[in-house]
Structure formats: structure tokens, C-alpha cells
Write a protein that holds these residues in place. Structure first.
Motif, PDB file in Angstrom:
ATOM      1  N   TRP A 166      14.691  50.022  -3.522  1.00  0.00           N
ATOM      2  CA  TRP A 166      14.764  48.550  -3.603  1.00  0.00           C
ATOM      3  C   TRP A 166      15.323  48.068  -4.927  1.00  0.00           C
ATOM      4  CZ3 TRP A 166      11.925  44.822  -6.525  1.00  0.00           C
ATOM      5  CH2 TRP A 166      10.980  45.345  -7.403  1.00  0.00           C
ATOM      6  N   ASP A 211       5.158  50.593  -5.976  1.00  0.00           N
ATOM      7  CA  ASP A 211       5.994  49.740  -6.833  1.00  0.00           C
ATOM      8  C   ASP A 211       5.153  49.013  -7.877  1.00  0.00           C
ATOM      9  OD1 ASP A 211       4.790  48.367  -4.641  1.00  0.00           O
ATOM     10  OD2 ASP A 211       6.022  46.609  -5.081  1.00  0.00           O
ATOM     11  N   GLU A 212       5.821  48.628  -8.937  1.00  0.00           N
ATOM     12  CA  GLU A 212       5.299  47.649  -9.895  1.00  0.00           C
ATOM     13  C   GLU A 212       3.859  47.935 -10.331  1.00  0.00           C
ATOM     14  OE1 GLU A 212       8.011  43.849  -8.561  1.00  0.00           O
ATOM     15  OE2 GLU A 212       6.118  44.128  -7.490  1.00  0.00           O
ATOM     16  N   TYR A 215      17.336  41.745   0.574  1.00  0.00           N
ATOM     17  CA  TYR A 215      16.105  40.967   0.414  1.00  0.00           C
ATOM     18  C   TYR A 215      16.301  39.596   1.059  1.00  0.00           C
ATOM     19  CZ  TYR A 215      12.884  43.908  -2.195  1.00  0.00           C
ATOM     20  OH  TYR A 215      11.969  44.874  -2.544  1.00  0.00           O
ATOM     21  N   TRP A 259       9.627  39.256   1.941  1.00  0.00           N
ATOM     22  CA  TRP A 259       8.455  38.953   1.092  1.00  0.00           C
ATOM     23  C   TRP A 259       8.168  37.469   1.238  1.00  0.00           C
ATOM     24  CZ3 TRP A 259       5.879  42.963  -0.717  1.00  0.00           C
ATOM     25  CH2 TRP A 259       6.533  44.169  -0.860  1.00  0.00           C
ATOM     26  N   TRP A 274       8.174  52.988  -2.577  1.00  0.00           N
ATOM     27  CA  TRP A 274       9.249  52.272  -3.270  1.00  0.00           C
ATOM     28  C   TRP A 274       9.774  53.134  -4.421  1.00  0.00           C
ATOM     29  CZ3 TRP A 274      10.692  48.185  -0.509  1.00  0.00           C
ATOM     30  CH2 TRP A 274       9.754  47.482   0.231  1.00  0.00           C
TER      31      TRP A 274
HETATM   32  C1  ACM Z   1       9.069  45.137  -4.224  1.00  0.00           C
HETATM   33  O1  ACM Z   1       9.860  44.220  -3.933  1.00  0.00           O
HETATM   34  N1  ACM Z   1       8.145  44.959  -5.141  1.00  0.00           N
HETATM   35  C2  ACM Z   1       9.139  46.426  -3.567  1.00  0.00           C
END
Ligand code: ACM
Ligand code: ZN
Length: 612
Positions: A404, A337-338, A429, A479, A387
Motif C-alpha cells: 500500500w 501497518d502503522e 485508494y 477506508w 500490509w
Molecule cells: C493503511 O492504509 N494504513 C494500510
């Protein structure tokens, strides 16, 4: 006489509150997650030290499974069950291998016996979890409980999971959590028939997994020199070094502990982004555009990512070799991801690689990176999951997708016949607010209420039934930017995770009212398990809707079933005599709404307030 389960569930809360008649009322069956099928029969089975256990398969594994029942009864009830080889003896709990599918079980509670049919040990384990929930909630208490009738309502339960993958994630990088807490986390997951622990172990803000070949990863990479206070952009830091990591011995301990509870631990090793802590230790893994790299001290996304060069792949393959030794999981999470493309755009190696491999752009370079790692991981007999962003530039041939970014990635992957775990933000989440942000601790984004989480259907309706078959399950994500302590993790995760667990396990149709009734009884179990869940369930949520410049329309709701909401508009505390809420109403600028939920004129939660 057999009765309809839905009818009994509806009566459950009412019966509990009728204390005068309690001895005569049938016990309610309040299971979370709800089984596929429940029939309630008359009468009860009573546990005492006379009760015996009969094991069809006299194996160490079945003994270990029955210990989850016998240990609870011994410590909470002072009841010591013994084993028998005699069939047809009244007062026996039979564990019978009846060849049922994986994880499935049938449970028949009769006045004189309990019969548990299963096919795999995991099925027997889930039957025990259900049986514990059929007992009084006190069975979960940490100490001896007196004056409790250890009674189980007669019933027939037929149960099997909806999805094979029922996951719960925990980010141990943004904040670090002890081995003891992880064990408790896994215990609570297993009580809810959640069977995958997605363990987020590497990040920009800290590397948490001991890798023997690269000792700097934990000697140095576990540390950040300080941590941002408040949200990621506050610009204010605490000046305190923060670190923590898991030794390989601790990892083995967690993996074994989880396995005994039929939970598979899936490690996440992030690549190519979220790699700053590793790069701070081994700058040669980066594109080399900066003189100095440091573990991140604030949350967010960072442009310093792994450079796709041979020494990076050697490093990641070496890390994976140790990961394979530690984690038996067939699925390995590679993050994905990201990953900003800023550095790759400026890096001569990356640009030359794009040309050499005939790639279109940096997105295809990311896909090339993941595919290369997939080949290595597949060659060791494992599969990758990543992801959504691993879809960019093309999905690696055998990769599963953890969706996600809403549902789109999951839909796209399922249509390409790749397996998918639905973990959409913000619906799944658990770091998002679960009540009015004005009265809640700092959290991510906007509110994701219990009801929203419960009602989400993890199989997007646009999929054909064949495509839907690729949705292998669900996951709740935790998270921990704004969860520095175990208490905060539990507060954010529960009881919302109950809703996700139920969507993952249960094929029964959605029934919000039924869920809230069962959940309220279930909260009594979480209390005994010392899970510090959020109690907003009992508190009215006051929402102000747009109207004119001078007025707002007010709506008020509460999750707790059979509750009456009462409110005031003059700043006073609502009482049993205050106005009862029935329909949305209008307030003007000068007014404050105060609301509380009542049952039989007794307040059941906190008063909530909202000013214009
Ligand atoms: C994510 O929440 N960056 C997978
Ligand atoms: Zn590069």
C-alpha cells in the motif's frame, strides 16, 4: 461476418445515439471488465419463456449459478426459463464442462443457442455475469421492465482472469455498515468478477467482530464515546457514542453469501498496532504505560499497541481460533501497518525481549511478533497477509504482502519470492478525491482520478518475469473515515472500482477510450443496481496550472467519450453556443471559468466552475 471488436466498441456509443437507425444497428458489446478476447458475429439470440437451459452437470451448484440468470430474467423481464435434458433443441442455453482452467469460460452466442464452456463452477458463474451484461441493462432493474427486447448480440468470448486475487476492501471500523449493505457490496463486486472481500474488522476506533471468549471486545470495544467532526485534526467532536459489531451468526451469513458468489472473505485482525479498542477492553494487552485506555475518537495512528508478551499471544491465538472457525479463507490478514514503536521503546518487557531474542531494534521486534503469529496461523493450515510494514525488520517466512505504501514494498517482497497484492495508495485508494476537491465531499489526500486508476499497471516494470509471477493480484481500498454512510461508500468506490476490477481481471491491453465507451454503457447497469456511484464522469475537470502571479494556464478534460467541452469566462452558464475548448488557455486574476460537456448540443453533465 465476423467483425473486429475494437471497431465495434468504437462505434458503440455512436450507434446508441442514432435512435432512428437503432433497430438496424448491431448491438454494441460493452463489457466491464473487458474479456481477454471478443469476436462479434451477425445477429442476435432472443430470450423468451420458450428458451431452455441444458446443464451438462446437473448439480445443485450449477442450478444455483443458473439462478443468477433465471432470477434476473424472471423479475426484470417476466421470462421464466425451464430446464431440458434434450440436446440439439433450438433456443437453448448450454452449460458444458469443457475442462477449462479455474474461473475461465467461453461463451458463444448464436441466433439459435448459447453455449457456455467452463471448467470450474466459478467459470460458469463468470460466464453468467458476462451474459447478464450482454443483455439490455434493464435486466438489472429491481422490477418488471416493459417494452424491452431481451436480445443478446451474437459473439464469441474467450475469457480468463489475469490474476487469481481481485480484491475489494471495506473498513467497517471507522464506520460500521449493516449486513444488508455488505451483501449488496459483495453482489456488485461479483458482477465485476472481483473475488476477494477484505473485511477490516478491528481498529483503534472500534472492534467489530464477536469473539465468544472475550465478550468485552464487543460489549465495550465496539463503542467510541464520540467521533471527530471533519478531518482528524479539527479538534471538534460530535458528543455521540458510536458503535456496531457483527455477531458470529452474521459473519457466517456473510461468508456463505459471498461464497455463493465466488467471493472469499478475508478477515483482517490488526496487530501489533491499531489495537486501541482491544486494549481499552483488556489493558493487560498493552505495555501498561498508561492508567487508562479508551477507544479512539479521532482518525489516525496511536502509540498504544499490543505488547509482545505471553498473555497477548494467548489472546491473539484465541481470537484466531474463533476466526478460523468463521472464515474458511486460506489467507488471514494480520494488518501490521502503522505500528509506532514509542511504547515498546519505553517498556521494560519489550526491551528485555529484544535483548533475550538478540534483536537489533523495535523493527525487528515487530518482525519477531509477526513471525510468531505466523507460526501459529501456519500451524492451523492458514497463511498470513499483511500490509507493507511487515517487511520492516524482515518478512515472516511465508507471508504475503499487501503493498500500500506505493509499489516499493510489493517490489521488495516479489524479489524475495513472496506473494504480493498491489493496493498502492493513492492509485488504488478509493477514499481519495475523484474529482475537484472544491466541489466534492470531504475525502482523503489529493485526487486519484478514474483515468489514473485505470492506467495504473499493477505489475511494476522493474520486476523480472519470474518476480512478476509473485504479483497475485490487486485490491481497491475503501477506508471509511469520511464515508459515514453506505451512500458515501458507493459514491467513492464506483465507478473507479470498475477500473481496478478490469486491471485485475483483464489481460487485454489498456485502452482508455475503449474503457470510457464501455463504462458509459455500464453506468446504466449500476443505475439499475441502485449503486450510487459518482457521476463526475460527465463533468469537465478544470485544472489551473502555475503561470505568473497574475495568470494561470487552464486545461479542461472530461472522461465521457465523444463529448465537446464548452466554456465561458464571464460567470455565465455555458450553452451549446459557447466557446468550444480545444487547447489550454490563459486566464487572469479576475476571471472565472465555467465549463460543461455537450453531445449534439445537449449538456450531458454538471457545469463546473473554477476561480483563479
Ligand atoms: C493503511 O492504509 N494504513 C494500510
Ligand atoms: Zn511492551
Amino acid at each position: 461476418m465476423k467483425r473486429c471488436f475494437a471497431y465495434l466498441v468504437a462505434l458503440g456509443a455512436l450507434l446508441i445515439s442514432c435512435t432512428a437507425k437503432k433497430d438496424m444497428a448491431p448491438l454494441a458489446v460493452n463489457l466491464v471488465p473487458v474479456p481477454s478476447h471478443v469476436d462479434r458475429d451477425e445477429g442476435s439470440f432472443f430470450f423468451s419463456s420458450e428458451v431452455k437451459i441444458f446443464l451438462d452437470e446437473d448439480t445443485p451448484e450449477l442450478h444455483r449459478i443458473t439462478a443468477f440468470l433465471t432470477d434476473r430474467l424472471a423479475s426484470a423481464a417476466g421470462i421464466n426459463l425451464s430446464f431440458t435434458r434434450e440436446k440439439n433443441q433450438p433456443g437453448t442455453v448450454y452449460f458444458m464442462n469443457a475442462g477449462l482452467p479455474e474461473e475461465a469460460y467461453e461463451l458463444r452466442v448464436e441466433p439459435q443457442r448459447i453455449v457456455i464452456d467452463y471448467g470450474t463452477p466459478s467459470g460458469a458463474f463468470y460466464a453468467v455475469q458476462t451474459l447478464l451484461q450482454l443483455l439490455p441493462a434493464e435486466v438489472f432493474a429491481p422490477s418488471r421492465q416493459r417494452g424491452v427486447k431481451w436480445e443478446v448480440p451474437c459473439c464469441r468470448i474467450d475469457d480468463a482472469p489475469r490474476f487469481p486475487y481481485r480484491g475489494m476492501h471495506l473498513d467497517c471500523c471507522l464506520h460500521f455498515f449493516s449486513v444488508d449493505f455488505l451483501k449488496k457490496y459483495i453482489d456488485v463486486m461479483a458482477h465485476h468478477k472481483v473475488n476477494r472481500f477484505h473485511w477490516h474488522l478491528t481498529e483503534d476506533q472500534g472492534w467489530r467482530l464477536e469473539i465468544k471468549k472475550y465478550p468485552l471486545l464487543t460489549e465495550k470495544g465496539q463503542w467510541r464515546k464520540e467521533t471527530v467532526i471533519g478531518s482528524l485534526s479539527s479538534g471538534i467532536y460530535d458528543g455521540k457514542p458510536y458503535g456496531g459489531y457483527y455477531t458470529q451468526e452474521q459473519v457466517k451469513e456473510i461468508v456463505a453469501y459471498a461464497a455463493e458468489r465466488y467471493v472469499t472473505v478475508i478477515p483482517e485482525i490488526e496487530m501489533p498496532g491499531h489495537a486501541l479498542a482491544a486494549i481499552a477492553c483488556y489493558p493487560e494487552l498493552s505495555c501498561g504505560l498508561e492508567d487508562h485506555y479508551e477507544t479512539a475518537t479521532r482518525w489516525g495512528i496511536f502509540k498504544q499497541v499490543y505488547c509482545p508478551k505471553e498473555e497477548t499471544f494467548r489472546f491473539l491465538e484465541d481470537v484466531m481460533d474463533e476466526v478460523f472457525e468463521l472464515f474458511p479463507s486460506k489467507l488471514i490478514h494480520i494488518g501490521g501497518d502503522e505500528c509506532p514503536k514509542t511504547s515498546w521503546k519505553q517498556c521494560s518487557h519489550c526491551q528485555a525481549l529484544i535483548k533475550k531474542e538478540g534483536l537489533k531494534d523495535e523493527y525487528e521486534l515487530q518482525s519477531w511478533f509477526i513471525s510468531r503469529m505466523e507460526r501459529y496461523i501456519n500451524s492451523k493450515g492458514r497463511d498470513i497477509i499483511g500490509w507493507d510494514e511487515i517487511l520492516q525488520g524482515g518478512l515472516a517466512p511465508n507471508a504475503a504482502v499487501m503493498s500500500w505504501l506505493g509499489e516499493e514494498g510489493g517490489i521488495k517482497a516479489a524479489r524475495q519470492h513472496h506473494y504480493v497484492v498491489m493496493a498502492p495508495y493513492p492509485k488504488y485508494y478509493l477514499d481519495y478525491w475523484q474529482a475537484d476537491p472544491e466541489s466534492e465531499p470531504l475525502a482523503m489526500g489529493g485526487p486519484t482520478l478514474l483515468k489514473t486508476m485505470y492506467e495504473y499497471n499493477p505489475v511494476p516494470e522493474v520486476l523480472t518475469s519470474e518476480e512478476a509471477g509473485y504479483i497475485m493480484g490487486v485490491e481497491g481500498c475503501v477506508w471509511t473515515e469520511y464515508m459515514p454512510t453506505p451512500e458515501r461508500v458507493e459514491y467513492m468506490a464506483w465507478p473507479r472500482m470498475c477500473a481496478i476490477a478490469e486491471s485485475g481481471w483483464s489481460s487485454a491491453p489498456k485502452d482508455w477510450d475503449g474503457f470510457t465507451r464501455r463504462l458509459e454503457a455500464h453506468l446504466g447497469r449500476l443505475d439499475r443496481l441502485d449503486v450510487g456511484y459518482c457521476k463526475a464522469f460527465f463533468d469537465p475537470l478544470i485544472q489551473l496550472h502555475k503561470d505568473t502571479e497574475y495568470s494561470k494556464v487552464v486545461s479542461i478534460s472530461v472522461d465521457a467519450p465523444d463529448a465537446v467541452i464548452r466554456y465561458t469566462l464571464d460567470g455565465s452558464e455555458p450553452t451549446a453556443a459557447s466557446e468550444e475548448y480545444s487547447l489550454p488557455f490563459v486566464i487572469n486574476r479576475s476571471q472565472e471559468v465555467a465549463a460543461a460537456a455537450f453531445r449534439s448540443d445537449k449538456k450531458i453533465g454538471k457545469t463546473t466552475y473554477k476561480k483563479f
